[in-house]
Design an enzyme around this catalytic site. Structure first.
Site, short mmCIF file in Angstrom:
data_model
loop_
_atom_site.label_atom_id
_atom_site.label_comp_id
_atom_site.label_asym_id
_atom_site.label_seq_id
_atom_site.Cartn_x
_atom_site.Cartn_y
_atom_site.Cartn_z
N ARG A 218 5.63 -13.94 -12.82
CA ARG A 218 6.46 -13.49 -11.72
C ARG A 218 7.50 -14.53 -11.33
O ARG A 218 8.27 -14.27 -10.41
CB ARG A 218 5.57 -13.21 -10.51
CG ARG A 218 5.44 -11.71 -10.16
CD ARG A 218 4.41 -11.63 -9.07
NE ARG A 218 4.39 -10.46 -8.27
CZ ARG A 218 3.49 -9.49 -8.38
NH1 ARG A 218 2.62 -9.48 -9.36
NH2 ARG A 218 3.48 -8.51 -7.51
N LYS B 294 3.89 -0.20 -12.85
CA LYS B 294 3.38 -1.11 -13.89
C LYS B 294 1.88 -0.94 -14.11
O LYS B 294 1.41 -0.84 -15.23
CB LYS B 294 3.67 -2.57 -13.51
CG LYS B 294 5.14 -2.88 -13.29
CD LYS B 294 5.36 -4.32 -12.93
CE LYS B 294 4.68 -4.78 -11.66
NZ LYS B 294 5.17 -4.13 -10.42
N ARG C 90 7.82 -7.88 0.11
CA ARG C 90 7.50 -8.05 -1.33
C ARG C 90 8.71 -7.73 -2.20
O ARG C 90 8.91 -8.36 -3.23
CB ARG C 90 6.29 -7.17 -1.70
CG ARG C 90 4.98 -7.76 -1.17
CD ARG C 90 3.86 -6.74 -1.17
NE ARG C 90 3.58 -6.23 -2.48
CZ ARG C 90 2.99 -5.06 -2.72
NH1 ARG C 90 2.64 -4.29 -1.70
NH2 ARG C 90 2.77 -4.67 -3.94
N ARG D 57 -4.13 -0.47 0.20
CA ARG D 57 -4.00 -1.93 0.18
C ARG D 57 -3.34 -2.43 1.46
O ARG D 57 -2.37 -1.84 1.93
CB ARG D 57 -3.16 -2.35 -1.03
CG ARG D 57 -3.95 -2.33 -2.32
CD ARG D 57 -3.08 -2.46 -3.55
NE ARG D 57 -2.08 -3.52 -3.46
CZ ARG D 57 -1.26 -3.84 -4.46
NH1 ARG D 57 -1.34 -3.18 -5.61
NH2 ARG D 57 -0.38 -4.80 -4.34
N ARG E 272 0.14 4.94 -1.94
CA ARG E 272 -0.79 4.47 -2.99
C ARG E 272 -2.22 4.36 -2.46
O ARG E 272 -2.46 3.84 -1.38
CB ARG E 272 -0.33 3.11 -3.51
CG ARG E 272 -1.34 2.46 -4.45
CD ARG E 272 -0.75 1.37 -5.32
NE ARG E 272 -0.01 0.35 -4.61
CZ ARG E 272 0.79 -0.53 -5.20
NH1 ARG E 272 0.94 -0.51 -6.52
NH2 ARG E 272 1.43 -1.43 -4.50
#
Ligand code: ADP
Ligand code: AMP
Length: 215
Positions: A90, A15, A173, A162, A129
């Site tokens: 969300r 996203k 998550r 992160r 990431r």
């Protein structure tokens, strides 16, 4: 009327990557609730401290806090023609609140691309990431490596992993996503806004399909 595109999908679907490209291509603002929380953490604000306590556990920040933050962001002048919104809403409560906020601006959600990817893909993507400290530009050690390791191609700032991209936090998550965010797929489908996009394709191909669908 202003255009508001909501990018929906699980963590790691792509996203943020697509939102940044779309915002540039369409000249719309980019609103990422995750980036806004991370900015607050960097600046050590009260909101940042509070958000971090939820983010580190892979949980959602409470609705009222998140909604207030996005409400403030959306009234800034760069959003006058609309925005590409990623990571928000969300929950159904956030989606209802967003509808009211936009209604107050004489606008509505234009379309909701739903970017999909299987769980194994999400784990591989979040696991590799790298994010840029200054502006949240997104890299992947294998799929989208920076020219120089550890340095953002765009602004030269440091790249970091992160805290919430640790495998056990990602698993949490994904569970939270399935429980609390998945209902938005039906929410927006019922309203005729949902557009399904296969996120397991090269970045450029996903962008191409998004742009074609949004025309
Ligand atoms: P999200 O915002 O949905 O959590 P990101 O855009 O941050 O996802 O992407 C997660 C990771 O996957 C990043 O490391 C990014 O570079 C990488 N990525 C994004 N899109 C693709 C793609 N189409 N193919 C391969 N890797 C991708
Ligand atoms: P993201 O950058 O979208 O992956 O979000 C990172 C984390 O920020 C999430 O796991 C949540 O803890 C928090 N967060 C971001 N957006 C929201 C939201 N709309 N509602 C609640 N929490 C959020």
């Amino acid at each position: 009327m202003a255009t508001y595109i909501v990018l929906l999908g699980p963590p790691g679907a792509g996203k943020g990557t697509q939102a940044k490209i779309l915002a540039q291509t369409t000249n719309l603002a980019h609103i990422s609730s995750g980036d806004l929380f991370r900015e607050n953490i960097t600046n050590q604000t009260e909101l940042g401290k509070l958000a971090k306590s939820y983010m580190d556990k892979g949980e959602l920040v409470p609705d009222d806090i998140t909604i207030a933050m996005v409400r403030e962001r959306i009234t800034r002048s760069d959003c006058k023609n609309g925005a590409i919104v990623d990571g928000f809403p969300r929950t159904p409560i956030q989606a209802d609140a967003f509808e009211k906020i936009l209604d107050g601006l004489g606008a509505a959600v234009t379309a909701v691309p739903y970017v999909t990817a299987a769980e194994a893909v999400l784990i591989e993507r979040t696991g590799g990431r790298w994010s840029c400290r200054a502006q949240g530009h997104i890299y992947h050690k294998k799929f989208n490596p920076p020219k120089q390791e550890g340095i953002c191609d765009i602004d030269g700032s440091e790249l970091y992993q992160r805290d919430d991209d640790k495998e056990e936090t990602v698993a949490k998550r994904i569970r939270v996503y399935l429980e609390r965010t998945m209902p938005l797929v039906e929410y927006y489908r019922k309203r005729g806004k949902l557009i399904e996009i296969n996120g397991v394709q090269p970045v450029e191909q996903v962008t191409k399909e998004l742009l074609a669908a949004l025309k």
